[in-house]
Design a protein around this motif. Structure first.
Motif, PDB file in Angstrom:
ATOM      1  N   GLY B 253    -100.306   3.315  25.559  1.00 48.56           N
ATOM      2  CA  GLY B 253    -100.275   2.150  24.679  1.00 48.56           C
ATOM      3  C   GLY B 253    -100.003   0.816  25.351  1.00 48.56           C
ATOM      4  N   ARG B 254    -100.041   0.765  26.689  1.00 45.63           N
ATOM      5  CA  ARG B 254     -99.554  -0.442  27.356  1.00 45.63           C
ATOM      6  C   ARG B 254    -100.591  -1.548  27.499  1.00 45.63           C
ATOM      7  NH1 ARG B 254     -94.920  -1.246  30.149  1.00 45.63           N
ATOM      8  NH2 ARG B 254     -94.581   0.892  29.518  1.00 45.63           N
ATOM      9  N   CYS B 255    -101.849  -1.196  27.682  1.00 49.56           N
ATOM     10  CA  CYS B 255    -102.783  -2.164  28.264  1.00 49.56           C
ATOM     11  C   CYS B 255    -103.803  -2.680  27.271  1.00 49.56           C
ATOM     12  CB  CYS B 255    -103.485  -1.504  29.432  1.00 49.56           C
ATOM     13  SG  CYS B 255    -104.566  -0.173  28.877  1.00 49.56           S
ATOM     14  N   ASN B 256    -103.494  -2.678  25.975  1.00 49.09           N
ATOM     15  CA  ASN B 256    -104.543  -3.031  25.019  1.00 49.09           C
ATOM     16  C   ASN B 256    -104.878  -4.511  25.013  1.00 49.09           C
ATOM     17  OD1 ASN B 256    -101.997  -3.616  23.516  1.00 49.09           O
ATOM     18  ND2 ASN B 256    -103.464  -4.235  21.965  1.00 49.09           N
ATOM     19  N   ILE B 257    -106.153  -4.770  24.774  1.00 48.56           N
ATOM     20  CA  ILE B 257    -106.617  -6.110  24.417  1.00 48.56           C
ATOM     21  C   ILE B 257    -107.293  -5.898  23.082  1.00 48.56           C
ATOM     22  CG2 ILE B 257    -108.116  -8.029  25.061  1.00 48.56           C
ATOM     23  CD1 ILE B 257    -108.072  -6.752  27.947  1.00 48.56           C
ATOM     24  N   GLY B 258    -106.680  -6.343  22.020  1.00 47.27           N
ATOM     25  CA  GLY B 258    -107.192  -5.986  20.706  1.00 47.27           C
ATOM     26  C   GLY B 258    -107.220  -4.471  20.593  1.00 47.27           C
ATOM     27  N   ASP B 259    -108.346  -3.933  20.104  1.00 46.28           N
ATOM     28  CA  ASP B 259    -108.380  -2.476  19.926  1.00 46.28           C
ATOM     29  C   ASP B 259    -108.924  -1.747  21.162  1.00 46.28           C
ATOM     30  OD1 ASP B 259    -111.071  -2.999  19.815  1.00 46.28           O
ATOM     31  OD2 ASP B 259    -111.412  -2.041  17.884  1.00 46.28           O
ATOM     32  N   GLN B 260    -109.074  -2.458  22.253  1.00 45.54           N
ATOM     33  CA  GLN B 260    -109.599  -1.838  23.469  1.00 45.54           C
ATOM     34  C   GLN B 260    -108.473  -1.576  24.476  1.00 45.54           C
ATOM     35  OE1 GLN B 260    -113.361  -1.432  24.041  1.00 45.54           O
ATOM     36  NE2 GLN B 260    -112.835  -1.348  21.866  1.00 45.54           N
ATOM     37  N   TYR B 261    -108.457  -0.388  25.044  1.00 46.89           N
ATOM     38  CA  TYR B 261    -107.524  -0.141  26.137  1.00 46.89           C
ATOM     39  C   TYR B 261    -108.219  -0.486  27.445  1.00 46.89           C
ATOM     40  CZ  TYR B 261    -104.273   2.076  22.971  1.00 46.89           C
ATOM     41  OH  TYR B 261    -103.385   2.285  21.962  1.00 46.89           O
ATOM     42  N   ALA B 262    -107.634  -1.418  28.188  1.00 45.64           N
ATOM     43  CA  ALA B 262    -108.265  -1.852  29.442  1.00 45.64           C
ATOM     44  C   ALA B 262    -108.439  -0.671  30.388  1.00 45.64           C
ATOM     45  CB  ALA B 262    -107.446  -2.955  30.104  1.00 45.64           C
ATOM     46  N   CYS B 263    -107.554   0.316  30.309  1.00 43.65           N
ATOM     47  CA  CYS B 263    -107.612   1.438  31.250  1.00 43.65           C
ATOM     48  C   CYS B 263    -108.726   2.420  30.922  1.00 43.65           C
ATOM     49  CB  CYS B 263    -106.275   2.170  31.277  1.00 43.65           C
ATOM     50  SG  CYS B 263    -105.861   3.013  29.752  1.00 43.65           S
TER      51      CYS B 263
END
Ligand SMILES: Cc1cc2nc3c(=O)[nH]c(=O)nc-3n(C[C@H](O)[C@H](O)[C@H](O)COP(=O)(O)OP(=O)(O)OC[C@H]3O[C@@H](n4cnc5c(N)ncnc54)[C@H](O)[C@@H]3O)c2cc1C
Ligand code: SF4
Ligand code: SF4
Ligand code: FES
Lengths: 345, 281
Positions: B253-263
């Motif tokens: 749950g750390r890297c979200n930008i909006g509903d997208q997980y950057a990872c």
């Protein structure tokens, strides 16, 4: 599958008997609050709680959990190699789970158990659990479960649902796991149609007692950036002291951190609950921080639950209306007001 | 990836190459300890891994080697905090771990048959190197039309992979525009000027092109309008994002930008995708 009936006082004998096969957890009162604890031999099962302060989430995702171990001892041929820690997953009964908390586990499932990646510890613990729910005949004043696709007798995620009929309990079997448990526990008296009717009445009455309602119907269609740039976030965030109580207590908050710990050359890789309310959560090594300000973090918490999750999974909001954050926030920040603001923007 | 997506596989540091004159960037050449891990490790340029240093932790680092380079993995690491500092002090022969490959990759399928413009600044050139080596491989070169590279650093001594850059300069199937912000070396054979300025001079058409852009935020900010001016649409501009990460698999749950997980949904996004997301990165 069907409805069985048992005397209230029998519940604890049944649970105690099941301890031969399962680890049994029940809500136990300590000071002013209830929490899930192993059922002790001489202990009375207390069904007078409204809800536990902490949901059963730590039984699936412990607040602190060893993931791996390693040795830094150069004499060992496995030095520096990270290995799985041996673990066992004894079958567990969690009795007295409120329907909202069971639904919360359902909402988390898409995160921990998806086609691409499975969190092995979460999945194995969840599979080893049988959940005996207890419907809420007396919902609390901060609950708003009926607005968010849940309800005081909602069945999702549960294996058995208990209806409190005064003298006795009606146990509704919902899954095969639940059926097996009732058999093992010797609960074999079928409920007659009169009792079934009483159960339905208890349910309808409870649903009517829920006085808090929040709107959610327009969240999905709203543009994410309109909500993100909405004018109300500064007001919502104003009083927040970033204590993290809300995320800690919330049954649908799951974020965690991963850290290594070493004592005398022997190490563990551990995961710990974390919170998007803390500035370190997103701090880059370079010093850059996309959520350096409190208002950005508050917005993240609500946007995640009421918009990002909704958009990502088409599974409703990531809130089950348990009211914990409403009751325990030291500065009275109320998610129900945020539902209104976001839905009505 | 192993059955447990959090479990790193062990690797040996085969070689450490100091890349820059300030010694802040080193490339780690890693070899697999187990053959099964090597066989399982199938990736595309643009992906990253979690580098695991037992006792210190894990950090997300882009794959700098290309899938066409067999038998080892390359990661170029900037010295900043706890794990990167420790890594910089390790020796050849030491054992560490790798978890991955993680995340998505540059849209190689879509870029097939197109011109590819690679724009990089500073040490964010790592996965771009992977992409260039991949495209230049004899098996792949025909799949792409013109390949043009604009790559800049503050000074000549801060450019990564200098030997390779020089080799690419000599080839006729890739156009190189190396640049530095400034230099007092009178014999410096390449450009002097910021990446956006050089991009403006050298990239004059967006026809049939994709641009891969990686660099510090300030470079991206000034390069974007330059690309748009020659007609690049947001869907033709591809970027790789950095967010603080832990699990790398869309669970913590750390890297979200909006509903997208950057990872997991990223780290590669087109500008068109980013325009739809909250500007919080
Ligand atoms: C997809 C991706 C690719 C990357 N590729 C490279 C690369 O090729 N070369 C390179 O030098 N750096 C790269 N980075 C940045 C690199 O991950 C950080 O510099 C690194 O995590 C810093 O760790 P630290 O322990 O030294 O710093 P500390 O500040 O001590 O960090 C503590 C922990 O925070 C996390 N963290 C801190 N900063 C970042 C960050 N910027 N991104 C993600 N997690 C962070 C890590 O878990 C880290 O262990 C990349 C980041 C991402 C997200
Ligand atoms: S409990 Fe209230 S004060 Fe504490 S972090 Fe949550 S919203 Fe802020
Ligand atoms: S956000 Fe608040 S009301 Fe909703 S599930 Fe979490 S703690 Fe309960
Ligand atoms: S790093 Fe865990 S969700 Fe992306």
């Amino acid at each position: 599958m069907g409805d069985k009936i048992l005397k209230k006082a029998e519940l604890q004998d049944v649970l105690r008997a099941l301890k031969r096969t399962y680890e049994v957890f029940v809500p136990v009162k300590e000071n002013d609050f209830y929490s899930f604890k192993p059922l002790m031999d001489e202990e009375k099962v207390d069904l007078s709680f409204t809800n536990t302060r902490l949901s059963p989430k730590p039984l699936v995702l412990p607040q602190s959990e060893r993931m791996f171990e390693f040795t830094l001892d150069e004499k060992s041929e496995d030095a520096h190699i990270v290995k799985e820690s041996p673990k066992d997953y004894p079958p567990r009964i969690i009795a007295g789970v409120r329907p909202c908390d069971a639904k919360a586990l359902r909402l988390l499932q898409v995160n921990f158990d998806n086609p691409e990646f499975k969190d092995p510890w979460w999945v194995k613990r969840r599979e080893s659990m049988t959940l005996i729910g207890l419907g809420c005949s007396q919902p609390c004043s901060a609950c708003f479960c009926t607005s968010v696709g849940c309800g005081p007798f909602n069945e999702e995620g549960l294996d058995i649902l208990l209806f409190d009929l005064g003298e006795c309990l009606l146990a509704r079997t919902l899954t095969e796991k639940g059926e097996r448990l009732l058999q093992l526990g010797g609960m074999d008296t079928d409920a007659d149609s009169g009792l079934k009717k009483s159960a339905d009445e208890v349910k309808t009455k409870a649903e009517k007692k829920i006085s808090s309602h929040v709107p959610t119907d327009k969240l999905r269609e709203k543009n994410v950036n309109d909500l993100f740039d909405a004018p109300f976030w500064d007001d919502v965030a104003f009083a927040c002291i970033n204590c993290g109580t809300c995320t800690f207590l919330c049954p649908t908050c799951w974020c965690f951190d991963i850290q290594d710990e070493v004592i005398r050359g022997e190490g563990d890789r551990i995961r710990n609950w974390d919170s998007c309310m803390f500035p370190l959560f997103t701090l880059h090594a370079s010093g850059h921080n996309p959520r350096a300000q409190k208002v950005q973090r508050i917005r993240q918490r609500f946007m995640h639950k009421l918009k990002y999750y909704v958009d990502k999974y088409s599974n409703g909001v990531a809130c089950v209306g348990c009211g914990r954050c409403v009751k325990h926030c030291p500065v009275n920040i109320d998610i129900r007001e945020v539902f209104n603001l976001m839905n009505e923007l | 990836m192993t059955d447990n997506p959090y479990l790193p596989f062990p690797v040996r540091i085969q070689q450490i190459i100091t890349e820059t004159e300030d010694k802040n960037l080193k490339t780690f050449k890693l070899s697999f300890l187990n053959r099964e891990d090597e066989e399982r490790f199938v990736f595309m340029p643009g992906q990253f891994c979690e580098i695991s240093v037992a006792g210190k932790g894990e950090i997300p680092i882009g794959l700098a080697s290309s899938p066409t380079e067999k038998g080892f993995l390359l990661f170029t690491v900037n010295k900043t905090g706890v794990v990167t500092r420790y890594l910089h002090n390790m020796k050849e022969g030491d054992i560490i771990g790798v978890r991955g490959p993680l995340g998505n990759w540059y849209p190689w399928e879509k870029m097939g048959g197109k011109n590819v413009v690679v724009i990089g600044g500073g040490f964010a050139f790592t996965t771009l190197r992977s992409g260039i080596v991949y495209m230049l491989h004899p098996e792949n070169r025909n799949r792409f039309k013109d390949i043009t590279v604009v790559y800049g650093a503050r000074s000549p001594g801060l450019l990564l992979y200098r030997q390779e850059l020089a080799e690419w300069e000599k080839r006729d199937d890739i156009k190189m525009h190396i640049t530095v912000d400034a230099t007092d070396d009178p014999s410096w054979p390449y450009n002097v000027g910021f990446v956006p300025t050089v991009t403006e001079q050298k990239i004059t058409t967006s026809k049939d092109s994709y641009a891969l852009v990686c660099g510090p935020p300030i470079m991206i900010k000034f390069t974007q309008p330059v690309l748009e001016k020659v007609g690049f649409k947001p869907g033709q501009i591809i970027m790789s994002l950095e967010m603080r990460m832990k699990c790398g698999i869309g669970i913590c749950g750390r890297c979200n930008i909006g509903d997208q997980y950057a990872c997991k949904d990223g780290p590669v996004f087109s500008l068109a995708q980013l325009n739809e997301l909250p500007q919080e990165y």
